[in-house]
Design a protein around this motif. Structure first.
Motif, PDB file in Angstrom:
ATOM      1  N   SER A  40     157.620  42.590  44.098  1.00  0.00           N
ATOM      2  CA  SER A  40     156.375  42.554  43.341  1.00  0.00           C
ATOM      3  C   SER A  40     156.724  42.725  41.868  1.00  0.00           C
ATOM      4  CB  SER A  40     155.421  43.659  43.812  1.00  0.00           C
ATOM      5  OG  SER A  40     156.020  44.925  43.600  1.00  0.00           O
ATOM      6  N   ASN A  41     155.780  42.437  40.994  1.00  0.00           N
ATOM      7  CA  ASN A  41     156.007  42.647  39.567  1.00  0.00           C
ATOM      8  C   ASN A  41     156.247  44.122  39.311  1.00  0.00           C
ATOM      9  OD1 ASN A  41     155.675  39.957  38.763  1.00  0.00           O
ATOM     10  ND2 ASN A  41     153.459  40.178  38.736  1.00  0.00           N
ATOM     11  N   GLY A  42     157.090  44.419  38.336  1.00  0.00           N
ATOM     12  CA  GLY A  42     157.363  45.810  37.991  1.00  0.00           C
ATOM     13  C   GLY A  42     158.535  46.360  38.774  1.00  0.00           C
ATOM     14  N   GLN A  43     158.452  47.662  39.104  1.00  0.00           N
ATOM     15  CA  GLN A  43     159.553  48.357  39.759  1.00  0.00           C
ATOM     16  C   GLN A  43     159.591  48.090  41.258  1.00  0.00           C
ATOM     17  OE1 GLN A  43     161.970  50.161  38.265  1.00  0.00           O
ATOM     18  NE2 GLN A  43     161.083  49.694  36.275  1.00  0.00           N
ATOM     19  N   ASN A  44     160.783  47.823  41.785  1.00  0.00           N
ATOM     20  CA  ASN A  44     161.021  47.614  43.206  1.00  0.00           C
ATOM     21  C   ASN A  44     162.288  48.369  43.572  1.00  0.00           C
ATOM     22  OD1 ASN A  44     159.213  45.046  44.040  1.00  0.00           O
ATOM     23  ND2 ASN A  44     159.927  44.798  41.953  1.00  0.00           N
ATOM     24  N   ILE A  45     162.462  48.668  44.845  1.00  0.00           N
ATOM     25  CA  ILE A  45     163.698  49.252  45.345  1.00  0.00           C
ATOM     26  C   ILE A  45     164.250  48.290  46.394  1.00  0.00           C
ATOM     27  CG2 ILE A  45     164.780  51.199  46.540  1.00  0.00           C
ATOM     28  CD1 ILE A  45     163.742  52.015  43.843  1.00  0.00           C
ATOM     29  N   VAL A  46     165.485  47.832  46.176  1.00  0.00           N
ATOM     30  CA  VAL A  46     166.139  46.928  47.118  1.00  0.00           C
ATOM     31  C   VAL A  46     167.459  47.582  47.528  1.00  0.00           C
ATOM     32  CG1 VAL A  46     167.108  44.622  47.459  1.00  0.00           C
ATOM     33  CG2 VAL A  46     165.106  44.921  45.986  1.00  0.00           C
ATOM     34  N   ASP A  47     167.590  47.903  48.796  1.00  0.00           N
ATOM     35  CA  ASP A  47     168.794  48.583  49.310  1.00  0.00           C
ATOM     36  C   ASP A  47     169.138  49.822  48.482  1.00  0.00           C
ATOM     37  OD1 ASP A  47     168.966  46.636  51.241  1.00  0.00           O
ATOM     38  OD2 ASP A  47     170.580  45.522  50.256  1.00  0.00           O
ATOM     39  N   GLY A  48     168.127  50.554  48.077  1.00  0.00           N
ATOM     40  CA  GLY A  48     168.338  51.780  47.317  1.00  0.00           C
ATOM     41  C   GLY A  48     168.598  51.577  45.839  1.00  0.00           C
ATOM     42  N   ILE A  49     168.581  50.345  45.368  1.00  0.00           N
ATOM     43  CA  ILE A  49     168.837  50.050  43.951  1.00  0.00           C
ATOM     44  C   ILE A  49     167.524  49.647  43.283  1.00  0.00           C
ATOM     45  CG2 ILE A  49     170.036  48.505  42.347  1.00  0.00           C
ATOM     46  CD1 ILE A  49     172.266  48.294  44.421  1.00  0.00           C
ATOM     47  N   PRO A  50     167.176  50.300  42.163  1.00  0.00           N
ATOM     48  CA  PRO A  50     165.961  49.914  41.449  1.00  0.00           C
ATOM     49  C   PRO A  50     166.111  48.515  40.831  1.00  0.00           C
ATOM     50  CG  PRO A  50     166.844  51.999  40.597  1.00  0.00           C
ATOM     51  CD  PRO A  50     167.840  51.443  41.554  1.00  0.00           C
ATOM     52  N   VAL A  51     165.133  47.670  41.074  1.00  0.00           N
ATOM     53  CA  VAL A  51     165.111  46.321  40.515  1.00  0.00           C
ATOM     54  C   VAL A  51     163.770  46.147  39.801  1.00  0.00           C
ATOM     55  CG1 VAL A  51     165.132  43.851  41.014  1.00  0.00           C
ATOM     56  CG2 VAL A  51     166.578  45.397  42.354  1.00  0.00           C
ATOM     57  N   THR A  52     163.830  45.858  38.515  1.00  0.00           N
ATOM     58  CA  THR A  52     162.621  45.604  37.742  1.00  0.00           C
ATOM     59  C   THR A  52     162.386  44.104  37.695  1.00  0.00           C
ATOM     60  OG1 THR A  52     163.051  47.552  36.375  1.00  0.00           O
ATOM     61  CG2 THR A  52     161.484  45.938  35.516  1.00  0.00           C
ATOM     62  N   VAL A  53     161.196  43.687  38.119  1.00  0.00           N
ATOM     63  CA  VAL A  53     160.828  42.270  38.082  1.00  0.00           C
ATOM     64  C   VAL A  53     159.921  42.044  36.875  1.00  0.00           C
ATOM     65  CG1 VAL A  53     159.640  40.385  39.278  1.00  0.00           C
ATOM     66  CG2 VAL A  53     161.035  42.018  40.579  1.00  0.00           C
ATOM     67  N   VAL A  54     160.325  41.104  36.038  1.00  0.00           N
ATOM     68  CA  VAL A  54     159.587  40.774  34.824  1.00  0.00           C
ATOM     69  C   VAL A  54     159.185  39.305  34.905  1.00  0.00           C
ATOM     70  CG1 VAL A  54     159.719  40.615  32.317  1.00  0.00           C
ATOM     71  CG2 VAL A  54     160.941  42.439  33.503  1.00  0.00           C
ATOM     72  N   ARG A  55     157.914  39.034  34.691  1.00  0.00           N
ATOM     73  CA  ARG A  55     157.441  37.648  34.617  1.00  0.00           C
ATOM     74  C   ARG A  55     157.200  37.350  33.145  1.00  0.00           C
ATOM     75  NH1 ARG A  55     155.658  35.182  39.547  1.00  0.00           N
ATOM     76  NH2 ARG A  55     155.828  33.399  38.173  1.00  0.00           N
ATOM     77  N   ARG A  56     157.855  36.314  32.628  1.00  0.00           N
ATOM     78  CA  ARG A  56     157.656  35.938  31.231  1.00  0.00           C
ATOM     79  C   ARG A  56     158.036  34.484  31.032  1.00  0.00           C
ATOM     80  NH1 ARG A  56     162.209  35.558  28.118  1.00  0.00           N
ATOM     81  NH2 ARG A  56     164.093  36.501  28.903  1.00  0.00           N
TER      82      ARG A  56
END
Length: 184
Positions: free
Chosen positions: A4-20
């Motif tokens: 989803s947009n914003g902060q996500n956790i994938v396999d314990g790693i924070p992933v920030t999704v940015v739409r631009r």
């Protein structure tokens, strides 16, 4: 993998999704391990971004682990003396190169920027230089001035831009490499 947009956790790693506005999907692993996934808001969906991230996940894991082992680079604010020298240098070089290139009425300003050395707005005929140029060599600053002023005649970085840069500032690629790869 669902994102989803914003902060996500994938396999314990924070992933920030940015739409631009962007040309392609980009994955960055920043110093300190932050993973940023940039998805073009008009050219790709979240699902396409997630699929791209999944296809590169092994690389992300390796790069993330390496970035955690390295100390984050220290960002130092330039002193007021360094900024004063920069302003004087840019004033001189900007005026000199505007005259050489036959460009009149080109405004310039200085501001804090994180990821660019300069920006040219060719419609408003205004160049903005990055304050982080303070402390850089005169040759490196001159490269940025000529680079940005060249955008008044060639808006992109294609063959026309490169041939103008070659004609006006031979050796510009060496200056660019030194500027972009020198330790801060």
């Amino acid at each position: 993998m669902k994102l989803s947009n914003g902060q996500n956790i994938v396999d314990g790693i924070p992933v920030t999704v940015v739409r631009r506005r962007a040309k392609r999907i980009i994955i960055r692993v920043k110093p300190g391990g932050e993973v940023v996934l940039t998805i073009p808001h008009r050219r790709a969906t979240l699902a396409e971004g997630a699929a791209f991230l999944a296809s590169k996940w092994e690389w992300v894991l390796r790069t993330h682990e390496r970035s955690l082992a390295l100390p984050a680079p220290a960002v130092r604010e330039p002193t007021s003396e360094e900024v004063a020298v920069l302003v004087s240098t840019i004033r001189e070089l900007h005026s000199l190169w505007c005259a050489r290139l036959g460009e009149a009425d080109v405004e310039w300003k200085l501001r804090r920027m994180k990821s660019r050395w300069g920006v040219c707005n060719y419609v408003k005929r205004r160049v903005t230089y990055a304050q982080m140029l303070a402390g850089k060599s005169r040759d490196e600053i001159e490269y940025v001035v000529v680079h940005e002023l060249t955008h008044l005649k060639a808006h992109g970085h294609g063959p026309k831009f490169q041939s103008l840069m070659d004609a006006w500032l031979p050796g510009w690629r060496i200056r660019r490499k030194r500027l972009n790869h020198r330790e801060q």
